[in-house]
Design a protein around this motif. Structure first.
Motif, PDB file in Angstrom:
ATOM      1  N   GLY A  27     -16.014  10.727  10.170  1.00 42.43           N
ATOM      2  CA  GLY A  27     -16.433   9.800   8.900  1.00 42.43           C
ATOM      3  C   GLY A  27     -16.233  10.906   7.730  1.00 42.43           C
ATOM      4  N   SER A  28     -16.298  12.164   7.839  1.00 43.33           N
ATOM      5  CA  SER A  28     -16.456  13.034   6.539  1.00 43.33           C
ATOM      6  C   SER A  28     -15.106  13.034   6.096  1.00 43.33           C
ATOM      7  N   GLN A  29     -14.147  13.607   7.373  1.00 42.67           N
ATOM      8  CA  GLN A  29     -12.777  13.875   6.778  1.00 42.67           C
ATOM      9  C   GLN A  29     -11.857  12.022   6.680  1.00 42.67           C
ATOM     10  N   VAL A  30     -12.219  10.923   6.529  1.00 48.87           N
ATOM     11  CA  VAL A  30     -11.977   9.969   5.841  1.00 48.87           C
ATOM     12  C   VAL A  30     -11.845   9.358   4.730  1.00 48.87           C
ATOM     13  N   PHE A  35      -9.735   2.068   0.453  1.00 46.79           N
ATOM     14  CA  PHE A  35      -9.973   0.855   1.580  1.00 46.79           C
ATOM     15  C   PHE A  35     -10.501   0.034   1.053  1.00 46.79           C
ATOM     16  N   ARG A  36     -10.755   0.114  -0.350  1.00 52.44           N
ATOM     17  CA  ARG A  36     -11.411  -0.561  -1.888  1.00 52.44           C
ATOM     18  C   ARG A  36     -10.310  -1.406  -2.465  1.00 52.44           C
ATOM     19  N   PHE A  37      -8.905  -1.473  -1.750  1.00 52.08           N
ATOM     20  CA  PHE A  37      -7.782  -2.287  -2.208  1.00 52.08           C
ATOM     21  C   PHE A  37      -8.331  -3.463  -1.572  1.00 52.08           C
ATOM     22  N   LEU A  38      -9.380  -4.014  -0.825  1.00 53.94           N
ATOM     23  CA  LEU A  38      -9.532  -4.921   0.068  1.00 53.94           C
ATOM     24  C   LEU A  38     -10.947  -5.390  -0.551  1.00 53.94           C
ATOM     25  N   GLU A  39     -11.572  -4.860  -1.676  1.00 54.01           N
ATOM     26  CA  GLU A  39     -12.916  -6.121  -2.260  1.00 54.01           C
ATOM     27  C   GLU A  39     -12.308  -7.073  -2.583  1.00 54.01           C
ATOM     28  N   PRO A  40     -11.360  -7.673  -4.214  1.00 49.67           N
ATOM     29  CA  PRO A  40     -11.103  -8.206  -4.379  1.00 49.67           C
ATOM     30  C   PRO A  40     -10.498  -9.600  -3.501  1.00 49.67           C
ATOM     31  N   LEU A  41      -9.650  -9.311  -2.604  1.00 47.00           N
ATOM     32  CA  LEU A  41      -9.821  -9.927  -1.315  1.00 47.00           C
ATOM     33  C   LEU A  41     -11.242 -10.498  -0.704  1.00 47.00           C
ATOM     34  N   MET A  42     -11.922 -10.558  -0.506  1.00 50.11           N
ATOM     35  CA  MET A  42     -13.060 -10.326   0.708  1.00 50.11           C
ATOM     36  C   MET A  42     -14.358 -11.042  -0.207  1.00 50.11           C
ATOM     37  N   TYR A  43     -14.215 -10.041  -1.348  1.00 51.79           N
ATOM     38  CA  TYR A  43     -15.417 -11.017  -2.036  1.00 51.79           C
ATOM     39  C   TYR A  43     -14.717 -11.962  -3.230  1.00 51.79           C
ATOM     40  N   LYS A  44     -14.943 -13.041  -3.257  1.00 55.66           N
ATOM     41  CA  LYS A  44     -14.536 -14.094  -4.385  1.00 55.66           C
ATOM     42  C   LYS A  44     -16.332 -14.415  -5.280  1.00 55.66           C
ATOM     43  N   ASN A  45     -16.797 -13.999  -5.015  1.00 56.97           N
ATOM     44  CA  ASN A  45     -18.464 -14.386  -5.384  1.00 56.97           C
ATOM     45  C   ASN A  45     -18.739 -13.943  -7.139  1.00 56.97           C
ATOM     46  N   LYS A  46     -17.761 -13.692  -8.118  1.00 54.72           N
ATOM     47  CA  LYS A  46     -17.607 -12.136  -8.994  1.00 54.72           C
ATOM     48  C   LYS A  46     -17.455 -13.550 -10.053  1.00 54.72           C
ATOM     49  N   THR A  47     -18.474 -15.101  -9.923  1.00 54.76           N
ATOM     50  CA  THR A  47     -18.421 -16.262 -11.340  1.00 54.76           C
ATOM     51  C   THR A  47     -19.377 -16.315 -11.908  1.00 54.76           C
ATOM     52  N   SER A  48     -19.437 -16.937 -12.770  1.00 56.63           N
ATOM     53  CA  SER A  48     -20.240 -17.525 -13.945  1.00 56.63           C
ATOM     54  C   SER A  48     -21.861 -17.823 -12.916  1.00 56.63           C
ATOM     55  N   LEU A  49     -21.543 -18.474 -11.412  1.00 58.38           N
ATOM     56  CA  LEU A  49     -22.033 -18.586 -10.797  1.00 58.38           C
ATOM     57  C   LEU A  49     -23.395 -18.163 -10.169  1.00 58.38           C
ATOM     58  N   GLY A  50     -22.322 -16.600 -10.169  1.00 59.13           N
ATOM     59  CA  GLY A  50     -23.250 -15.940  -9.228  1.00 59.13           C
ATOM     60  C   GLY A  50     -23.050 -15.580  -7.991  1.00 59.13           C
ATOM     61  N   LEU A 123      -6.324   3.491   8.660  1.00 60.62           N
ATOM     62  CA  LEU A 123      -7.253   4.379   9.433  1.00 60.62           C
ATOM     63  C   LEU A 123      -6.261   5.248  10.630  1.00 60.62           C
ATOM     64  N   GLN A 124      -5.315   4.979  10.955  1.00 59.17           N
ATOM     65  CA  GLN A 124      -4.982   5.465  12.026  1.00 59.17           C
ATOM     66  C   GLN A 124      -4.619   6.953  10.950  1.00 59.17           C
ATOM     67  N   ARG A 125      -3.817   6.076  10.023  1.00 53.54           N
ATOM     68  CA  ARG A 125      -2.513   7.166   9.850  1.00 53.54           C
ATOM     69  C   ARG A 125      -3.067   8.478   9.249  1.00 53.54           C
ATOM     70  N   GLN A 126      -4.438   7.749   8.573  1.00 52.18           N
ATOM     71  CA  GLN A 126      -5.557   9.051   8.163  1.00 52.18           C
ATOM     72  C   GLN A 126      -6.292   9.332   9.378  1.00 52.18           C
ATOM     73  N   MET A 127      -5.711   9.834  10.625  1.00 51.13           N
ATOM     74  CA  MET A 127      -6.628  10.370  11.764  1.00 51.13           C
ATOM     75  C   MET A 127      -5.857  10.757  11.884  1.00 51.13           C
ATOM     76  N   GLU A 128      -5.146  10.278  12.295  1.00 52.10           N
ATOM     77  CA  GLU A 128      -3.190  11.405  12.316  1.00 52.10           C
ATOM     78  C   GLU A 128      -3.230  12.318  12.046  1.00 52.10           C
ATOM     79  N   GLU A 129      -3.175  12.578  10.468  1.00 54.50           N
ATOM     80  CA  GLU A 129      -2.635  12.856   9.503  1.00 54.50           C
ATOM     81  C   GLU A 129      -4.170  14.558   9.240  1.00 54.50           C
TER      82      GLU A 129
END
Length: 146
Positions: A27-30, A35-50, A123-129
């Motif tokens: 885990g420390s090698q990854v 993977f943070r590029f996924l965050e805007p795709l996964m979470y959409k509750n950043k509105t004024s509604l909270g 993930l696979q690319r990083q592991m193989e690297e």
């Protein structure tokens, strides 16, 4: 109170680490930040509604990794993370972790976004690297019948 619990968990983990913890070593090698590029795709509750606070995207991805590597169902993943110190250390948190339905919903959103394959390829690319090959397994438990 959290710091006392964190201290106790980390002190207990030191014993496990001394015996060898391949999971944390890998885990420390990854580079999980990639993977943070996924965050805007996964979470959409950043509105004024909270809304309900988001769980860190890296923790959610690590949960999916644990699930795949150890062949765990959603409920079993929740149980194992609650029970295993090495899983908590791998996740990078000693806090309470999401329940199985949160993991399921996250995985469904990931699949619907079309980025699920990208996550596993990266993930696979990083592991193989780093020269690692992952052999997926399963955790066996005893079934007691009365």
């Amino acid at each position: 109170m959290r710091t006392l619990i964190d201290f106790a968990v980390r002190a207990e983990y030191a014993r496990i680490k001394a015996l060898g913890d391949d999971l944390c070593d890998i885990g420390s090698q990854v580079d999980w930040e990639r993977f943070r590029f996924l965050e805007p795709l996964m979470y959409k509750n950043k509105t004024s509604l909270g809304g309900r606070p988001n769980i860190d995207i890296v923790i959610m991805i690590k949960l999916l990794v644990l699930q795949r590597w150890f062949g765990l169902s959603d409920p079993e993943l929740e149980r194992q993370v609650a029970d295993r110190i090495s899983f908590r250390i791998f996740l990078g948190t000693t806090e309470a972790v999401p329940d199985f339905s949160t993991v399921w919903l996250f995985r469904e959103r990931l699949i619907k976004s079309g980025k699920s394959k990208d996550l596993w390829k990266e993930l696979q690319r990083q592991m193989e690297e780093k020269g690692y090959a992952v052999k997926e397994g399963s955790i066996q438990d005893a079934t007691f019948i009365t």
